[in-house]
Design a protein around this motif. Structure first.
Motif, mmCIF file in Angstrom:
data_model
loop_
_atom_site.group_PDB
_atom_site.id
_atom_site.type_symbol
_atom_site.label_atom_id
_atom_site.label_comp_id
_atom_site.label_asym_id
_atom_site.label_seq_id
_atom_site.Cartn_x
_atom_site.Cartn_y
_atom_site.Cartn_z
ATOM 1 N N ASN A 119 0.801 -1.230 0.000
ATOM 2 C CA ASN A 119 0.000 0.000 0.000
ATOM 3 C C ASN A 119 0.832 1.277 0.000
ATOM 4 O O ASN A 119 0.276 2.376 0.059
ATOM 5 C CB ASN A 119 -0.923 0.020 1.222
ATOM 6 C CG ASN A 119 -1.989 -1.053 1.170
ATOM 7 O OD1 ASN A 119 -2.370 -1.514 0.097
ATOM 8 N ND2 ASN A 119 -2.478 -1.466 2.331
ATOM 9 N N SER A 120 2.142 1.146 -0.067
ATOM 10 C CA SER A 120 3.011 2.311 0.130
ATOM 11 C C SER A 120 3.066 3.243 -1.073
ATOM 12 O O SER A 120 3.513 4.382 -0.947
ATOM 13 C CB SER A 120 4.437 1.842 0.472
ATOM 14 O OG SER A 120 5.003 1.109 -0.618
ATOM 15 N N LEU A 121 2.625 2.785 -2.244
ATOM 16 C CA LEU A 121 2.661 3.624 -3.437
ATOM 17 C C LEU A 121 1.352 4.403 -3.570
ATOM 18 O O LEU A 121 0.337 4.035 -2.986
ATOM 19 C CB LEU A 121 2.885 2.754 -4.680
ATOM 20 C CG LEU A 121 4.182 1.934 -4.715
ATOM 21 C CD1 LEU A 121 4.304 1.217 -6.047
ATOM 22 C CD2 LEU A 121 5.397 2.805 -4.459
ATOM 23 N N PRO A 122 1.355 5.467 -4.362
ATOM 24 C CA PRO A 122 0.126 6.264 -4.520
ATOM 25 C C PRO A 122 -0.905 5.627 -5.427
ATOM 26 O O PRO A 122 -1.952 6.217 -5.685
ATOM 27 C CB PRO A 122 0.640 7.577 -5.117
ATOM 28 C CG PRO A 122 1.888 7.202 -5.837
ATOM 29 C CD PRO A 122 2.510 6.107 -5.029
ATOM 30 N N PHE A 123 -0.625 4.413 -5.931
ATOM 31 C CA PHE A 123 -1.547 3.747 -6.851
ATOM 32 C C PHE A 123 -2.442 2.771 -6.101
ATOM 33 O O PHE A 123 -2.079 2.249 -5.048
ATOM 34 C CB PHE A 123 -0.763 2.994 -7.932
ATOM 35 C CG PHE A 123 0.367 3.796 -8.519
ATOM 36 C CD1 PHE A 123 0.105 4.963 -9.218
ATOM 37 C CD2 PHE A 123 1.679 3.397 -8.355
ATOM 38 C CE1 PHE A 123 1.136 5.723 -9.754
ATOM 39 C CE2 PHE A 123 2.718 4.143 -8.893
ATOM 40 C CZ PHE A 123 2.448 5.308 -9.586
#
Length: 503
Positions: A428-432
């Motif tokens: 979940n760490s990416l903005p996608f």
């Protein structure tokens, strides 16, 4: 991995009396052009785009380039057609669309061959794509008869109802990676809802969408309901957004472009449907079957040479089963037959263009420079055509570009984890937040993954992407709105509340 090297265009010449067999001969049979107000035409200035066969780098055709005047003609045609199509009965709309469904299924093999030539997708997969979009259209044709309103109980002096009505003229922009799938998701839903539209499709893969437009034409869709154009992305999109004729903008493409288009539409208070990019994580938990997980993940990873927005693209595997999982991923990759998309034995074709090839090579080189190991692939195939070997990377650190930038190609980067909560945090760490996948044999772990993933499309124990019957779309920077399912048609409707004083 097996590599086929003979391209379709190298086949010996055939007598003129026989059916076309080479890629160039087959593509020469395609109708290419702008489809405006029920007619095929060239652009006003006579300009065109080259169409390149990505398996050979050969120019196989040219498609008309729309000028501003062509776009205005298309918008005017859509505006004239909208009231007629809006007021056409649901039964008649469904009849026309079901006729198009039948024609699509009849023409699927020939459309599939054109798609294989212009996009590099294996012909079997291309034909399946056409059959899948016929199912999309069939669903929407049926849904047009289920666009119910409702009556709301109120006091005796007042009636209160809700109606759903088509939003109006739609401006749509679609990419190249699914030459039939991306256009049809917008065309079928918008037309079923009672809208008319102007759709800007990719000039890199024009023959497929032109064939779709011809299907609608032959099915009896009134002129002006569907208008198809090709043009430079930014200028065409801006023209469609800025026009007072369009009432909704539907876009599939990259996050940066989607943000720009959404901001432009927002300044005019125009609603949008934005299906944007992702970087789909795959968590393989300690209790998963590593062999089954690798096989199912591989089936999705190498589809369309990884050029899929929902493609599994970051593999987080528990360290206890990582070796088995990786070994099976390598076996699956090396069993692929890479080569000429028109060869029925080929299971992975080419990338779309040189830019994609360069991007993939860069991501692999960067990962290796950061300490990753190449377990399989990692190189271009051949000197002609945009082929890249299906590539497995192991021990990929999180600061490698491929772990934060969507590869959109045949790369499977694998890293390991020990703590499931940490794996979810990394996922979940990416903005996608478009798609996410998990593998586990535990019901509680499956529930934890389903609740924990921040994505709009979730699959457990397989890597299924979009389907016709259910909504698809992203969260965070991966988009706005939903396509497919009842929600996909409803996205092209406006809600009208009507209150009537009876006395």
């Amino acid at each position: 991995m097996t590599i086929t090297t003979e391209a379709a265009t190298t086949a010996p010449a055939t007598p003129a009396t026989t059916a076309p067999t080479t890629a160039a001969e087959i593509y020469a049979t395609a109708r290419l052009g702008l489809y405006i107000d029920g007619e095929w035409r060239d652009g006003a200035a006579g300009r065109s785009f080259e169409v390149v066969n990505p398996a050979t780098e050969e120019v196989v055709g040219h498609v008309a380039r729309a000028e501003a005047s062509d776009l205005d003609d298309a918008l005017a045609a859509a505006e004239r057609a909208f009231p007629l199509w809006r007021d056409t009965s649901a039964f008649e709309k469904a009849r026309v669309l079901m006729k198009a469904v039948a024609l699509l299924r009849e023409r699927a093999p020939e459309i599939g061959r054109l798609m294989a030539i212009e996009q590099g997708k294996p012909v079997k997969d291309a034909t399946i794509e056409v059959m899948r979009v016929s199912g999309t259209l069939e669903w929407c044709a049926q849904e047009t008869r289920r666009l119910y309103g409702r009556i709301i109980p109120t006091d005796v002096d007042t009636s209160l109802e809700v109606r759903y009505e088509p939003v109006g003229v739609v401006g749509a922009i679609v990419p190249w990676n699914f030459p039939a799938g991306s256009p049809m998701r917008k065309m079928s839903a918008a037309i079923a809802a009672g809208c008319s539209l102007v759709i800007k499709a990719s000039q890199e893969v024009p023959a497929t969408v032109c064939a779709l437009a011809q299907v609608f034409h032959d099915a009896g869709l009134p002129k002006g309901v569907l208008n198809l154009v090709f043009g430079r992305g930014a200028e065409t999109a801006e023209h469609l957004i800025d026009s007072p004729t369009t009432r909704l903008i539907a876009f599939t493409g990259s996050v940066p472009v989607g943000k720009e288009l959404n901001a432009r539409a927002g300044a005019l208070m125009k609603p949008t449907i934005m299906e944007l990019g992702g970087h789909a994580p795959v968590i393989v938990a300690a209790d998963a079957d590593p062999i089954q997980a690798a096989r199912r993940a591989s089936a999705a990873k190498w589809a369309n040479a990884g050029q899929v927005c929902t493609s599994p693209s970051r593999f987080l595997v528990h360290e206890s089963i990582a070796a088995e999982f990786t070994a099976e991923m390598v076996r699956q990759a090396e069993a692929l037959v890479v080569g000429d998309p028109l060869d029925e034995s080929v299971t992975m074709g080419s990338l779309i263009n040189a830019k994609r090839l360069e991007s993939i090579a860069h991501l692999v080189d960067d990962a290796v420079a950061h300490g990753a190991k190449v377990a399989s692939g990692g190189h271009r195939i051949g000197a002609a055509g945009f082929f890249y070997a299906p590539t497995i990377l192991t021990d990929v650190p999180l600061d490698a570009e491929v772990m934060s930038e969507e590869p959109f190609g045949p790369i499977a980067p694998i890293t390991t984890f020990t703590d499931l909560d940490e794996a979810i945090r990394i996922a979940n760490s990416l903005p996608f937040g478009l798609a996410a996948y998990g593998f586990t044999e535990s019901a509680s772990t499956a529930d934890l993954l389903a609740r924990g993933f921040e994505a709009g499309i979730l699959s457990i124990n397989h890597c299924g992407g979009s389907v016709t019957e259910a909504p698809s779309g992203g969260v965070k920077e991966s988009g706005l709105g939903r396509e497919s399912g009842p929600e996909g048609v409803q996205a092209y409707l406006v809600t009208k509340r009507i209150s009537h004083r009876l006395r």
